[in-house]
Design a protein around this motif. Structure first.
Motif, PDB file in Angstrom:
ATOM      1  N   UNK A  40      90.120 -55.597  72.870  1.00  0.00           N
ATOM      2  CA  UNK A  40      90.202 -56.818  73.675  1.00  0.00           C
ATOM      3  C   UNK A  40      90.501 -58.026  72.785  1.00  0.00           C
ATOM      4  N   UNK A  41      89.771 -58.146  71.691  1.00  0.00           N
ATOM      5  CA  UNK A  41      89.977 -59.279  70.779  1.00  0.00           C
ATOM      6  C   UNK A  41      91.392 -59.244  70.213  1.00  0.00           C
ATOM      7  N   UNK A  42      91.836 -58.065  69.792  1.00  0.00           N
ATOM      8  CA  UNK A  42      93.195 -57.941  69.249  1.00  0.00           C
ATOM      9  C   UNK A  42      94.248 -58.249  70.311  1.00  0.00           C
ATOM     10  N   UNK A  43      94.005 -57.836  71.551  1.00  0.00           N
ATOM     11  CA  UNK A  43      94.937 -58.169  72.639  1.00  0.00           C
ATOM     12  C   UNK A  43      95.036 -59.670  72.827  1.00  0.00           C
ATOM     13  N   UNK A  44      93.907 -60.343  72.802  1.00  0.00           N
ATOM     14  CA  UNK A  44      93.901 -61.796  72.994  1.00  0.00           C
ATOM     15  C   UNK A  44      94.564 -62.506  71.805  1.00  0.00           C
ATOM     16  N   UNK A  50     100.974 -55.003  73.299  1.00  0.00           N
ATOM     17  CA  UNK A  50     100.245 -53.793  72.933  1.00  0.00           C
ATOM     18  C   UNK A  50     100.761 -53.115  71.675  1.00  0.00           C
ATOM     19  N   UNK A  51     102.059 -53.198  71.396  1.00  0.00           N
ATOM     20  CA  UNK A  51     102.572 -52.605  70.156  1.00  0.00           C
ATOM     21  C   UNK A  51     101.952 -53.300  68.941  1.00  0.00           C
ATOM     22  N   UNK A  52     101.877 -54.618  68.990  1.00  0.00           N
ATOM     23  CA  UNK A  52     101.277 -55.375  67.887  1.00  0.00           C
ATOM     24  C   UNK A  52      99.790 -55.050  67.753  1.00  0.00           C
ATOM     25  N   UNK A  53      99.120 -54.896  68.883  1.00  0.00           N
ATOM     26  CA  UNK A  53      97.696 -54.553  68.873  1.00  0.00           C
ATOM     27  C   UNK A  53      97.489 -53.184  68.236  1.00  0.00           C
ATOM     28  N   UNK A  54      98.280 -52.208  68.652  1.00  0.00           N
ATOM     29  CA  UNK A  54      98.154 -50.846  68.112  1.00  0.00           C
ATOM     30  C   UNK A  54      98.422 -50.826  66.612  1.00  0.00           C
ATOM     31  N   UNK A  60      93.891 -51.412  60.377  1.00  0.00           N
ATOM     32  CA  UNK A  60      92.475 -51.687  60.081  1.00  0.00           C
ATOM     33  C   UNK A  60      91.636 -50.419  60.061  1.00  0.00           C
ATOM     34  N   UNK A  61      91.914 -49.497  60.975  1.00  0.00           N
ATOM     35  CA  UNK A  61      91.122 -48.287  61.122  1.00  0.00           C
ATOM     36  C   UNK A  61      91.674 -47.104  60.336  1.00  0.00           C
ATOM     37  N   UNK A  66     100.293 -44.367  66.891  1.00  0.00           N
ATOM     38  CA  UNK A  66     100.535 -43.706  68.178  1.00  0.00           C
ATOM     39  C   UNK A  66      99.241 -43.308  68.858  1.00  0.00           C
ATOM     40  N   UNK A  67      98.282 -42.889  68.072  1.00  0.00           N
ATOM     41  CA  UNK A  67      96.976 -42.523  68.637  1.00  0.00           C
ATOM     42  C   UNK A  67      96.273 -43.750  69.208  1.00  0.00           C
ATOM     43  N   UNK A  68      96.320 -44.844  68.444  1.00  0.00           N
ATOM     44  CA  UNK A  68      95.701 -46.083  68.931  1.00  0.00           C
ATOM     45  C   UNK A  68      96.401 -46.549  70.197  1.00  0.00           C
ATOM     46  N   UNK A  69      97.723 -46.490  70.195  1.00  0.00           N
ATOM     47  CA  UNK A  69      98.483 -46.951  71.361  1.00  0.00           C
ATOM     48  C   UNK A  69      98.152 -46.111  72.585  1.00  0.00           C
ATOM     49  N   UNK A  70      98.009 -44.812  72.403  1.00  0.00           N
ATOM     50  CA  UNK A  70      97.659 -43.935  73.518  1.00  0.00           C
ATOM     51  C   UNK A  70      96.295 -44.301  74.094  1.00  0.00           C
ATOM     52  N   UNK A  71      95.308 -44.490  73.226  1.00  0.00           N
ATOM     53  CA  UNK A  71      93.967 -44.894  73.676  1.00  0.00           C
ATOM     54  C   UNK A  71      94.007 -46.259  74.341  1.00  0.00           C
TER      55      UNK A  71
END
Length: 89
Positions: A40-44, A50-54, A60-61, A66-71
């Motif tokens: 949520x914070x990254x989206x804001x 969403x590509x930038x968020x993923x 960071x993680x 692709x896994x982050x984007x799927x989740x």
């Protein structure tokens, strides 16, 4: 396309790292896990792109973007179904 919160949505980060999303459309707040708080914070911070968020969270993680984007897509779909977010041009 970007994903933005609906105008009536407010977010509260709790002491345990969980996120509560409040909306006039929901009788009770929706409680999200700390991982969703980070999303949520990254989206804001990234204007709902969403590509930038993923990419940011994957870096960071230290996981596959692709896994982050799927989740992220699954969670955003749940938020959309709950009437908390919308697609923005």
């Amino acid at each position: 396309m970007a994903i933005l919160p609906n105008p009536d949505v407010t977010a509260v980060v709790l002491e345990d790292g969980c996120l509560e999303l409040h909306s006039q459309q929901s009788e009770k707040p929706i409680r999200c896990a700390p991982v969703n708080t980070a999303m949520w914070i990254a989206m804001r911070q990234n204007g709902g792109h969403l590509d930038a968020v993923a990419d940011l969270l994957a870096d960071l993680w230290d996981v596959d973007p692709g896994r982050v984007r799927s989740d992220l897509d699954l969670w955003v779909n749940e938020l959309g179904n709950a009437g908390l977010v919308h697609d923005a041009p």
